[in-house]
Scaffold this motif. Sequence first.
Motif, mmCIF file in Angstrom:
data_model
loop_
_atom_site.group_PDB
_atom_site.id
_atom_site.type_symbol
_atom_site.label_atom_id
_atom_site.label_comp_id
_atom_site.label_asym_id
_atom_site.label_seq_id
_atom_site.Cartn_x
_atom_site.Cartn_y
_atom_site.Cartn_z
ATOM 1 N N LYS A 302 20.267 -11.182 -5.847
ATOM 2 C CA LYS A 302 19.054 -10.647 -6.456
ATOM 3 C C LYS A 302 18.035 -11.752 -6.700
ATOM 4 N N MET A 303 18.506 -12.876 -7.238
ATOM 5 C CA MET A 303 17.607 -13.995 -7.499
ATOM 6 C C MET A 303 17.015 -14.527 -6.204
ATOM 7 N N LYS A 304 17.821 -14.584 -5.186
ATOM 8 C CA LYS A 304 17.362 -15.065 -3.882
ATOM 9 C C LYS A 304 16.234 -14.181 -3.344
ATOM 10 N N GLY A 305 16.435 -12.862 -3.397
ATOM 11 C CA GLY A 305 15.410 -11.940 -2.914
ATOM 12 C C GLY A 305 14.132 -12.010 -3.724
ATOM 13 N N LEU A 306 14.263 -12.087 -5.052
ATOM 14 C CA LEU A 306 13.082 -12.181 -5.905
ATOM 15 C C LEU A 306 12.358 -13.507 -5.689
ATOM 16 N N GLY A 307 13.130 -14.564 -5.434
ATOM 17 C CA GLY A 307 12.517 -15.860 -5.175
ATOM 18 C C GLY A 307 11.708 -15.872 -3.895
ATOM 19 N N VAL A 308 12.228 -15.225 -2.857
ATOM 20 C CA VAL A 308 11.473 -15.135 -1.594
ATOM 21 C C VAL A 308 10.168 -14.383 -1.824
ATOM 22 N N THR A 309 10.217 -13.308 -2.622
ATOM 23 C CA THR A 309 8.992 -12.566 -2.938
ATOM 24 C C THR A 309 8.002 -13.442 -3.700
ATOM 25 N N ALA A 310 8.504 -14.198 -4.674
ATOM 26 C CA ALA A 310 7.634 -15.050 -5.481
ATOM 27 C C ALA A 310 7.050 -16.206 -4.689
ATOM 28 N N SER A 311 7.724 -16.606 -3.607
ATOM 29 C CA SER A 311 7.313 -17.809 -2.880
ATOM 30 C C SER A 311 5.950 -17.656 -2.212
ATOM 31 N N ARG A 312 5.455 -16.428 -2.049
ATOM 32 C CA ARG A 312 4.129 -16.249 -1.449
ATOM 33 C C ARG A 312 3.053 -16.954 -2.280
ATOM 34 N N HIS A 313 3.310 -17.088 -3.571
ATOM 35 C CA HIS A 313 2.325 -17.715 -4.450
ATOM 36 C C HIS A 313 2.321 -19.239 -4.336
ATOM 37 N N PHE A 314 3.289 -19.806 -3.632
ATOM 38 C CA PHE A 314 3.371 -21.255 -3.489
ATOM 39 C C PHE A 314 2.803 -21.744 -2.157
ATOM 40 N N VAL A 315 2.209 -20.857 -1.402
ATOM 41 C CA VAL A 315 1.667 -21.224 -0.094
ATOM 42 C C VAL A 315 0.209 -21.646 -0.240
ATOM 43 N N TRP A 316 -0.090 -22.854 0.225
ATOM 44 C CA TRP A 316 -1.472 -23.328 0.271
ATOM 45 C C TRP A 316 -2.024 -23.093 1.666
ATOM 46 N N ASN A 317 -3.214 -22.506 1.752
ATOM 47 C CA ASN A 317 -3.862 -22.243 3.029
ATOM 48 C C ASN A 317 -5.223 -22.929 3.075
ATOM 49 N N GLU A 318 -5.549 -23.492 4.237
ATOM 50 C CA GLU A 318 -6.884 -24.078 4.380
ATOM 51 C C GLU A 318 -7.945 -22.993 4.266
ATOM 52 N N THR A 319 -7.639 -21.808 4.801
ATOM 53 C CA THR A 319 -8.477 -20.632 4.575
ATOM 54 C C THR A 319 -7.727 -19.744 3.596
ATOM 55 N N PRO A 320 -8.229 -19.548 2.376
ATOM 56 C CA PRO A 320 -7.454 -18.840 1.351
ATOM 57 C C PRO A 320 -7.077 -17.424 1.768
ATOM 58 N N GLN A 321 -5.864 -17.034 1.399
ATOM 59 C CA GLN A 321 -5.339 -15.712 1.700
ATOM 60 C C GLN A 321 -4.945 -15.032 0.390
ATOM 61 N N PRO A 322 -4.866 -13.701 0.388
ATOM 62 C CA PRO A 322 -4.507 -12.992 -0.854
ATOM 63 C C PRO A 322 -3.182 -13.477 -1.435
ATOM 64 N N LEU A 323 -3.176 -13.701 -2.731
ATOM 65 C CA LEU A 323 -1.973 -14.032 -3.495
ATOM 66 C C LEU A 323 -1.375 -15.390 -3.161
ATOM 67 N N ASP A 324 -2.105 -16.255 -2.446
ATOM 68 C CA ASP A 324 -1.587 -17.588 -2.174
ATOM 69 C C ASP A 324 -1.786 -18.477 -3.397
ATOM 70 N N SER A 325 -1.480 -19.766 -3.267
ATOM 71 C CA SER A 325 -1.553 -20.669 -4.421
ATOM 72 C C SER A 325 -2.938 -20.682 -5.046
ATOM 73 N N PHE A 326 -3.959 -20.776 -4.209
ATOM 74 C CA PHE A 326 -5.316 -20.839 -4.743
ATOM 75 C C PHE A 326 -5.651 -19.585 -5.543
ATOM 76 N N HIS A 327 -5.390 -18.410 -4.979
ATOM 77 C CA HIS A 327 -5.761 -17.175 -5.660
ATOM 78 C C HIS A 327 -4.915 -16.940 -6.916
#
Length: 348
Positions: A302-327
């Motif tokens: 369960k923790m593994k699956g929830l962590g993968v879901t949460a990891s979208r917020h740790f992605v930095w993009n040169e062009t910002p994307q929804p729910l990434d680190s910048f947003h």
Amino acid sequence: MSLTTIFLLLLYFSLFTFLTTHSKPHLPSPYLSPTTIFPNYQNMLKSFKIFIYNPNTPFTFNSPSQSLFYTTLTLQDSVFVTQDAEQAQLFFVPFPSDLSTRSIARLIRGLRNDLPYWNRTLGADHFYLSCAGIGYESDRNLVELKKNSIQISCFPTPAGKFIPHKDISLPPLASSHAPTNKTTRFLGYARFNWLKESTLVNELSSDPEFLIESEPSDLNSYAERIASSKFCLFEYGGGDVSGIGEALRFGCVPAVVTDRPIQDLPFSDVLRWQEIAVFVERRGVGELKRVLARTCGDRHEKMKGLGVTASRHFVWNETPQPLDSFHTLMYQLWLRRHTIRYVRRESA
């Protein structure tokens, strides 16, 4: 905002609506407020406005995550920036990482004397970037900056330089390399430079259940070693915890060894960290293995699956994307937009 970004936002919102209306009411979630975060996120995109003070001279930041945040915020077509200070909910005070405390105090003094916005809240609706954080100083301008303004610092922030519920920490940059082999072979993984000169490393180095190594020669190997372990070990306070976002992304539950409460975890206003990471008191290998053993099985999955879901917020993009680190950082700033505005006393 591009058509692609709008489409992705609508897609995320539709998916969230479906999940919240068709799922069981008590399913675990990586979010502190799973029913409100996405509607609030939409409101933030529509209404959040920031006024940026012009720096005296161009400058750069030392930290890559700081640079990405600053560059993205100041893009010419940024939806968050306003040139009308009266429309702004927050004010950004930019200054370089190596600026002396005396120069920072001089900068704040200039804002106080030349413009009305600082004095309205004594800086409570202002924010700034400082990777190492600002300490407590006797100068009035630095005191107000430290106590009132929102500090965005790098994770982890040195002890004593982070104020919970006010300050925000930047997540580190993560590798974009995805593992090709996801077979779990080890109970725990630790990169040697994370836990350099640590008693924990010495005690685990001969344990066949753990993979302890120096920094891999390439990022593909690094990603595969993370994915081959149930838990990724991080020692908070003295060790390198910069890989915590990558661990979440590749399905390796972070096991954070610490001897004190951690107050500067990234996105602490958004994520339910107890659902995606294990926190272990620094009491040696025996305690660590007991905690990890209790977390194996269904709890780990369960923790593994929830962590993968949460990891979208740790992605930095040169062009910002929804729910990434910048947003997600912008969302945390938006949560802090309500400040007390002191009434200015009119002269008799």
